[in-house]
Design an enzyme around this catalytic site. Structure first.
Site, PDB file in Angstrom:
ATOM      1  CE  LYS A  40      -7.164  -0.108   6.451  1.00  0.00           C
ATOM      2  NZ  LYS A  40      -7.930   0.284   5.267  1.00  0.00           N
ATOM      3  CG  ASP A  72       0.718  -2.189   6.106  1.00  0.00           C
ATOM      4  OD1 ASP A  72      -0.246  -2.380   6.890  1.00  0.00           O
ATOM      5  OD2 ASP A  72       0.625  -1.517   5.064  1.00  0.00           O
ATOM      6  CG  HIS A 127      -1.909   0.974   1.388  1.00  0.00           C
ATOM      7  ND1 HIS A 127      -1.652   2.288   1.698  1.00  0.00           N
ATOM      8  CD2 HIS A 127      -3.254   0.883   1.248  1.00  0.00           C
ATOM      9  CE1 HIS A 127      -2.797   2.954   1.731  1.00  0.00           C
ATOM     10  NE2 HIS A 127      -3.781   2.131   1.461  1.00  0.00           N
ATOM     11  CB  CYS A 130      -3.494   3.299  -1.659  1.00  0.00           C
ATOM     12  SG  CYS A 130      -4.704   4.557  -1.356  1.00  0.00           S
ATOM     13  CD  GLN A 143      -6.722  -4.542   4.431  1.00  0.00           C
ATOM     14  OE1 GLN A 143      -7.618  -5.243   4.894  1.00  0.00           O
ATOM     15  NE2 GLN A 143      -6.956  -3.333   3.972  1.00  0.00           N
TER      16      GLN A 143
HETATM   17  N1  PMP Z   1      -1.709  -0.613   4.630  1.00  0.00           N
HETATM   18  C1  PMP Z   1      -2.646  -1.410   4.121  1.00  0.00           C
HETATM   19  C2  PMP Z   1      -2.284  -2.799   3.706  1.00  0.00           C
HETATM   20  C3  PMP Z   1      -3.966  -0.934   4.003  1.00  0.00           C
HETATM   21  O1  PMP Z   1      -4.887  -1.730   3.485  1.00  0.00           O
HETATM   22  C4  PMP Z   1      -4.265   0.377   4.413  1.00  0.00           C
HETATM   23  C5  PMP Z   1      -5.670   0.934   4.290  1.00  0.00           C
HETATM   24  N2  PMP Z   1      -6.261   0.753   3.043  1.00  0.00           N
HETATM   25  C6  PMP Z   1      -3.243   1.151   4.948  1.00  0.00           C
HETATM   26  C7  PMP Z   1      -1.977   0.633   5.037  1.00  0.00           C
HETATM   27  C8  PMP Z   1      -3.492   2.542   5.424  1.00  0.00           C
HETATM   28  O2  PMP Z   1      -4.363   2.522   6.500  1.00  0.00           O
HETATM   29  P1  PMP Z   1      -4.875   3.904   7.114  1.00  0.00           P
HETATM   30  O3  PMP Z   1      -5.529   4.636   5.996  1.00  0.00           O
HETATM   31  O4  PMP Z   1      -5.832   3.499   8.188  1.00  0.00           O
HETATM   32  O5  PMP Z   1      -3.668   4.605   7.630  1.00  0.00           O
END
Ligand code: PMP
Length: 422
Positions: free
Chosen positions: A237, A211, A134, A376, A214
């Site tokens: 999430k 990270d 991401h 993203c 998920q």
């Molecule tokens: N890493 C991953 C794998 C994600 O799926 C996301 C959210 N889509 C993020 C980072 C960023 O999370 P946040 O917007 O809550 O900071």
């Protein structure tokens, strides 16, 4: 009428989904069409217990923490710190001081890239990431590399959406300072073999940041077993509120790291020209934190523990098996990523000749909420040579019948757009 689930053998048996759905006010709302929420990878829905915990804070003990010498401030402080302990237990951290509250995964990763990165990364060093990251776990490392003259290197993926780990020995060298990678891909759902990679990274002296945005919501995560140095995730999430995230770190690293944002709450003492900083986690929690949100996240963790992460994982697995089987008979449909047994949570797809935004628009007409775009993860899109995909993502409250509605919607989109082209 919607089609019946096509395979009796796949009838869900791991969770009492109807009882779970009853805990989520948004899923009980009367609307026409009924909401079919398939976008939990972006943000999950919120159960009553979380809304109530935050409501109780604002109604009965709203006060700033760590400073007030009066009853409601002491109560707010106790509940905020209790939430930290719950989160530490949830991911099996040794101590609650290893849990730093941030706003979200993105802020947690930026904190490490800036603070640990500035103290430890020099010109010629290497930072290893994967092409399935991401942007939140790529851009902070890009900036760090640009600032310091370090080099970013990438673990590639196979056509199936798995990491190409035969390359790992070549990529991990004595120059590698940190491996920053996702546990579960937000696009493909791929579950990466973190423990193996962590062991290999530590063998060359590199640190590991995971990270876990998920993964923590969807499967049991044990930071001691993983042996990662840092782990980042978001409350919103995992049935919690927005505005609260977590950074876990090994204590010696958190102690050595300089602060990131500074100000109130981060200090032991302040002189005119210099200051002495507090121990972690206070050193990293500048200003008034998200108090209600931390308490809400504590309630979300209680809720997820009660349902059970093993059961949630098994439930999602059944949904994914069913979705793969059912959707794969649609002509012209491509599903990206591995087979259900190697993934969790999400299914990313494209239908020949139909833009994913159009797909999402048609599905919305029948109440089905999915996400369409680059998620993203543009380097991953480039890898598959697509601009965007449509992504349906699942959580503990989703049902087989909802996947049937997704299937119906995809067929409708196909009809509409085929007709238009004629
Ligand atoms: N890493 C991953 C794998 C994600 O799926 C996301 C959210 N889509 C993020 C980072 C960023 O999370 P946040 O917007 O809550 O900071």
């Amino acid at each position: 009428m919607h089609a019946q689930p096509m395979n009796d053998a796949l009838t869900l048996h791991t969770l009492d989904v109807e009882a779970i759905r009853n805990d989520f006010p948004i899923l009980k709302q009367e609307s026409d069409p009924r909401l079919i929420y398939l976008d939990s990878a972006a943000t999950s829905q919120t159960p009553d217990c979380v809304v109530n915990a935050m409501d109780e804070y604002y109604r009965t003990y709203n006060a700033n923490i760590h400073r007030g010498i009066y009853r409601i401030s002491e109560e707010a402080t106790a509940r905020y710190e209790e939430a930290r302990k719950k989160i530490a237990r949830f991911i099996n951290a040794r101590r609650s001081s290893q849990i730093v509250f941030t706003r979200n995964t993105t802020e947690s990763i930026n904190l490490v890239a800036y603070s640990w990165g500035s103290a430890n990364i020099r010109e010629g060093d290497e930072i290893l990431v994967t092409v399935m990251e991401h942007h939140s776990n790529l851009l902070p490392w890009q900036l760090l590399a640009q600032r310091t003259g370090a080099k970013l290197r990438f673990i590639e993926i196979t056509e199936e959406g798995l990491l190409q780990l035969d390359d790992l020995d070549r990529l991990l060298t004595e120059r590698t300072r940190i491996v920053a990678m996702t546990h579960v891909s937000n696009v493909l759902g791929t579950i990466n073999p973190i423990q193996d990679i962590t062991a290999a990274a530590h063998a060359v002296g590199a640190k590991v940041l995971i990270d876990a945005a998920q993964s923590v919501p969807h499967l049991p995560v044990d930071v001691q077993q993983m042996d990662c140095d840092f782990l980042a995730f978001s409350g919103h999430k995992m049935c919690g509120p927005t505005g609260i995230g977590v950074l876990y770190g090994k204590l010696d690293l958190l102690e050595e790291m300089p602060p990131f944002l500074v100000g109130g709450s981060t200090i032991r003492s302040v002189q005119r020209e210099h200051s002495i900083y507090a121990d972690p986690p206070a050193k990293f929690e500048a200003g008034t934190p998200s108090i209600a949100e931390a308490i809400g996240l504590g309630a979300a963790v209680d809720y997820l523990r009660k349902v059970g992460l093993e059961a949630i994982y098994a439930h999602e697995h059944e949904l994914l098996e069913y979705a793969h089987q059912k959707l794969s008979d649609i002509e012209g449909l491509t599903i990206y990523g591995p087979k259900p047994r190697q993934k969790t949570g999400a299914i990313s797809l494209n239908l020949d000749g139909i833009h994913p935004h159009d797909l999402a628009g048609v599905l919305d007409v029948s109440g089905v909420a999915i996400r369409a775009g680059h998620h993203c993860a543009q380097p991953l899109m480039q890898q598959y040579d697509v601009i965007a995909t449509a992504r349906a993502s699942f959580y503990l409250y989703n049902t087989l019948e909802e996947i049937d509605r997704l299937y119906d919607g995809l067929l409708t989109a196909k009809k509409i757009f085929t007709r238009r082209r004629r």
